[in-house]
Structures are given as C-alpha cells and as structure tokens.
Write an enzyme that holds these catalytic residues in place. Structure first.
Site, short mmCIF file in Angstrom:
data_model
loop_
_atom_site.label_atom_id
_atom_site.label_comp_id
_atom_site.label_asym_id
_atom_site.label_seq_id
_atom_site.Cartn_x
_atom_site.Cartn_y
_atom_site.Cartn_z
N VAL A 150 0.81 -1.23 0.00
CA VAL A 150 0.00 0.00 0.00
C VAL A 150 0.84 1.27 0.00
O VAL A 150 0.32 2.36 -0.25
CB VAL A 150 -1.00 0.04 1.19
CG1 VAL A 150 -2.06 -1.04 1.06
CG2 VAL A 150 -0.29 -0.01 2.53
N TYR B 161 4.88 4.96 15.26
CA TYR B 161 3.54 4.37 15.12
C TYR B 161 2.46 5.36 15.60
O TYR B 161 1.45 5.58 14.92
CB TYR B 161 3.50 3.07 15.92
CG TYR B 161 2.21 2.30 15.84
CD1 TYR B 161 1.89 1.54 14.71
CD2 TYR B 161 1.31 2.29 16.91
CE1 TYR B 161 0.71 0.81 14.65
CE2 TYR B 161 0.14 1.56 16.85
CZ TYR B 161 -0.16 0.82 15.72
OH TYR B 161 -1.34 0.10 15.67
N ALA C 23 2.66 8.57 15.79
CA ALA C 23 2.57 9.70 14.84
C ALA C 23 1.78 9.29 13.61
O ALA C 23 0.95 10.06 13.10
CB ALA C 23 3.98 10.17 14.45
P1 NAP Z 1 -1.38 -7.81 11.91
O1 NAP Z 1 -2.03 -9.05 12.41
O2 NAP Z 1 0.08 -7.61 12.12
O3 NAP Z 1 -1.70 -7.66 10.35
C1 NAP Z 1 -1.21 -6.58 9.62
C2 NAP Z 1 -1.77 -6.63 8.24
O4 NAP Z 1 -1.22 -5.52 7.49
C3 NAP Z 1 -1.38 -7.90 7.50
O5 NAP Z 1 -2.52 -8.39 6.83
C4 NAP Z 1 -0.32 -7.43 6.51
O6 NAP Z 1 -0.33 -8.12 5.27
C5 NAP Z 1 -0.76 -5.99 6.24
N1 NAP Z 1 0.35 -5.18 5.74
C6 NAP Z 1 1.51 -4.87 6.35
N2 NAP Z 1 2.27 -4.11 5.54
C7 NAP Z 1 1.58 -3.95 4.38
C8 NAP Z 1 1.84 -3.29 3.16
N3 NAP Z 1 2.97 -2.62 2.95
N4 NAP Z 1 0.90 -3.35 2.19
C9 NAP Z 1 -0.25 -4.04 2.37
N5 NAP Z 1 -0.56 -4.69 3.51
C10 NAP Z 1 0.35 -4.65 4.51
O7 NAP Z 1 -2.05 -6.51 12.49
P2 NAP Z 1 -3.49 -6.29 13.19
O8 NAP Z 1 -3.28 -6.35 14.65
O9 NAP Z 1 -4.52 -7.10 12.55
O10 NAP Z 1 -3.69 -4.73 12.85
C11 NAP Z 1 -4.55 -4.27 11.83
C12 NAP Z 1 -4.65 -2.76 11.94
O11 NAP Z 1 -5.15 -2.40 13.23
C13 NAP Z 1 -3.30 -2.03 11.80
O12 NAP Z 1 -3.47 -0.83 11.11
C14 NAP Z 1 -2.91 -1.76 13.24
O13 NAP Z 1 -2.04 -0.66 13.36
C15 NAP Z 1 -4.27 -1.49 13.86
N6 NAP Z 1 -4.28 -1.68 15.31
C16 NAP Z 1 -4.05 -2.92 15.87
C17 NAP Z 1 -4.03 -3.05 17.26
C18 NAP Z 1 -3.79 -4.36 17.94
O14 NAP Z 1 -3.73 -4.38 19.19
N7 NAP Z 1 -3.66 -5.48 17.25
C19 NAP Z 1 -4.24 -1.92 18.05
C20 NAP Z 1 -4.48 -0.69 17.45
C21 NAP Z 1 -4.50 -0.59 16.08
P3 NAP Z 1 0.31 -9.62 5.10
O15 NAP Z 1 -0.64 -10.55 5.79
O16 NAP Z 1 0.37 -9.83 3.64
O17 NAP Z 1 1.65 -9.57 5.77
#
Ligand code: NAP
Length: 246
Positions: free
Chosen positions: A63, A154, A156
């Site tokens: 992305v 993160y 920011a």
């Molecule tokens: P996760 O399990 O680490 O998954 C991250 C996802 O982002 C994966 O599907 C990965 O794709 C994709 N990704 C990473 N770099 C990318 C790139 N350059 N282009 C396209 N896709 C990319 O994370 P999650 O916990 O589900 O988090 C999802 C969202 O929620 C994120 O924005 C995170 O910051 C936010 N969030 C999470 C938490 C938490 O506690 N988990 C808290 C606050 C906010 P691949 O599968 O192909 O690697």
C-alpha cells in the site's frame, strides 16, 4: 433484487483485516482482500470464501507504493465495477525508543500506515464520487490519541490518520461519502502476540475490562460504520479498547 455491495480491505489476509473481510462476507458483500506477504496462503483463503459462496478477489500490493495501489484498485473495479466500503487496515509497528530509532524505522511505519492510507483512499474515492456514495473506515489506534513510549513512529502515523480522516470527512461529505476512524486498544493478533507476558500483564492492569480485545470485536464496529445504520456518523474516532482511554 438489491444490488450486491463490495468492500476492499487492505491487509485483509490476517488479524483484524481478515475478521473484517469475514464479517462483510457473512453479510453478503463481495470482498477484495489485499495482502503483501509471500507467506500469505492465497489459495487457502480463496477456498475458505468460495465455501461460503462469497466472491473474493485477492490482490497482492504494497500500500505504500503508488503503482501497486493503482493496480489493486483497477483490478477491484474490473472485477466488481465499484467499491462501496473501503477499510484501510494495513499497518505495521517498528517499535524503539526515540533515542535509538533509526530513520528507516520511522519512515517505513509512516509510509505504510499513513501514506498507504492516503494512496488507497485517493485511488478509491474517484469511483465512490461517481456513485455519490461510500464509506471509508481507517484503522487508527488509541496510541494515536494518547501516545506510547517506544512507539513515536507508530503513534505519529495513527495521529496522522485521525487528522487525515477528519479532513476527508469534511471534503467528501457533500458527495455522500463518509470517513471515520476506529481506534483499537490492545487486540489479540500477530501484532500483539510478540509482546512478552509481563508486558501484557502490565497492559491488562490499565484496561478496565481487564483483558485484550479480539479481532471480531473490532470488526463489528467497522461493519457498523460501513453500513447504512451509521448514515449520520462521519469524521469520528471511535475507540474499541475495553475502556482503556476515556
Ligand atoms: P497484523 O495481524 O500484524 O496484520 C497486519 C496486516 O497488514 C497484514 O494483513 C499485513 O499483510 C498488512 N500489511 C503490512 N504491511 C503492508 C503493506 N505494505 N501493504 C499491504 N498490507 C500490509 O495486524 P493487526 O493487529 O490485525 O492490525 C490491523 C490494523 O489495526 C493495523 O493498522 C494496526 O495498526 C491497527 N491496530 C491494531 C491493534 C492491535 O492491538 N492489534 C491496536 C491498534 C491498532 P500480510 O498478511 O500480507 O503480511
């Protein structure tokens, strides 16, 4: 018969994104799942969705790269002709104390989380504007509001996403396009599985509900914000955090 709706979920093959894709699929949407990693089991995910009789298009794209984003959105439009809901979920962490943080660690997190959200949104809104309809949901984080030691890059990026979301909401409201941000607290996914048990214990003590959330609990809010049930809500940041930030 009512027209089928389409959702694009970036980073939709794992974690919160996968649960979002599942929930929309369960509600009759056609689903476009973006992923980036070579490890992603594309065939396995396709099969899972086909078994549920859901049309699912998987597109590999980083992305943070404009050309790849253009290709992602073009493929989605070729297949389904429209995108009703966009979920900018792709995100990474590269934690370090500010004193030790490299420029690479700072830049990469901003590029994927913030610039990625900008690139995908810019590319998708052309089609939403034509239809004069759409809902955009951006994944922020509570740390984008309150900050977090070791996560200046993160936090920011997530604070940037909040400002971006509010500006998009103002710019596009006249076209009947809504934009909202969802700010999760600590949710059980690969992103948080890397934390040590003692760090997790410390986190539970700061959460009134005394537990981590699960991806489904975040997906439910994202589904609501994409649906007509939230038709009068735009420009908002909604926490899903067990009461961690009030
Ligand atoms: P996760 O399990 O680490 O998954 C991250 C996802 O982002 C994966 O599907 C990965 O794709 C994709 N990704 C990473 N770099 C990318 C790139 N350059 N282009 C396209 N896709 C990319 O994370 P999650 O916990 O589900 O988090 C999802 C969202 O929620 C994120 O924005 C995170 O910051 C936010 N969030 C999470 C938490 C938490 O506690 N988990 C808290 C606050 C906010 P691949 O599968 O192909 O690697």
């Amino acid at each position: 018969m009512e027209e089928r709706k389409t959702v694009l979920v970036t980073g939709g093959a794992r974690g919160i994104g996968k649960e979002v894709a599942n929930l929309y699929a369960e509600n009759g949407y056609d689903v476009i799942i973006n992923y980036v990693s070579d490890k992603t089991d594309v065939e396995g995910i396709k099969k899972e969705f086909e078994e549920k009789n859901v049309k699912c298009l998987l597109v590999k794209a980083d992305v943070s790269k404009e050309e790849e984003v253009t290709n992602l959105v073009n493929k989605a439009i070729e297949e389904f002709g429209k995108i009703d809901v966009l979920v900018n979920n792709a995100g990474i962490t590269k934690d370090n104390l500010l004193m030790r943080m490299s420029q690479e660690e700072f830049d990469r997190v901003i590029e994927i989380n913030l610039k990625g959200t900008f690139l995908v949104t810019k590319s998708v809104i052309k089609y939403m504007m034509k239809k004069r309809q759409g809902s955009i949901i951006n994944l922020a984080s509570v740390v984008g509001v309150v900050g977090n030691s070791g996560q200046c890059n993160y936090s920011a990026s997530k604070a940037g996403i909040i400002g971006f979301t509010k500006s998009v909401a103002k710019e596009l409201a006249s076209r009947n396009i809504r934009a909202n941000a969802v700010a999760p607290g600590f949710i059980e996914t690969d992103m948080t599985n890397v934390l040590k048990e003692e760090v997790k214990e410390n986190i539970y003590n700061q959460i009134p509900l005394k537990r981590m959330g699960n991806a489904r609990e975040v997906a439910e809010l994202i589904y609501f914000l994409g649906s007509e049930k939230s038709s009068y809500i735009t420009g908002q940041v909604i926490n899903v955090d067990g009461g961690m930030v009030m």
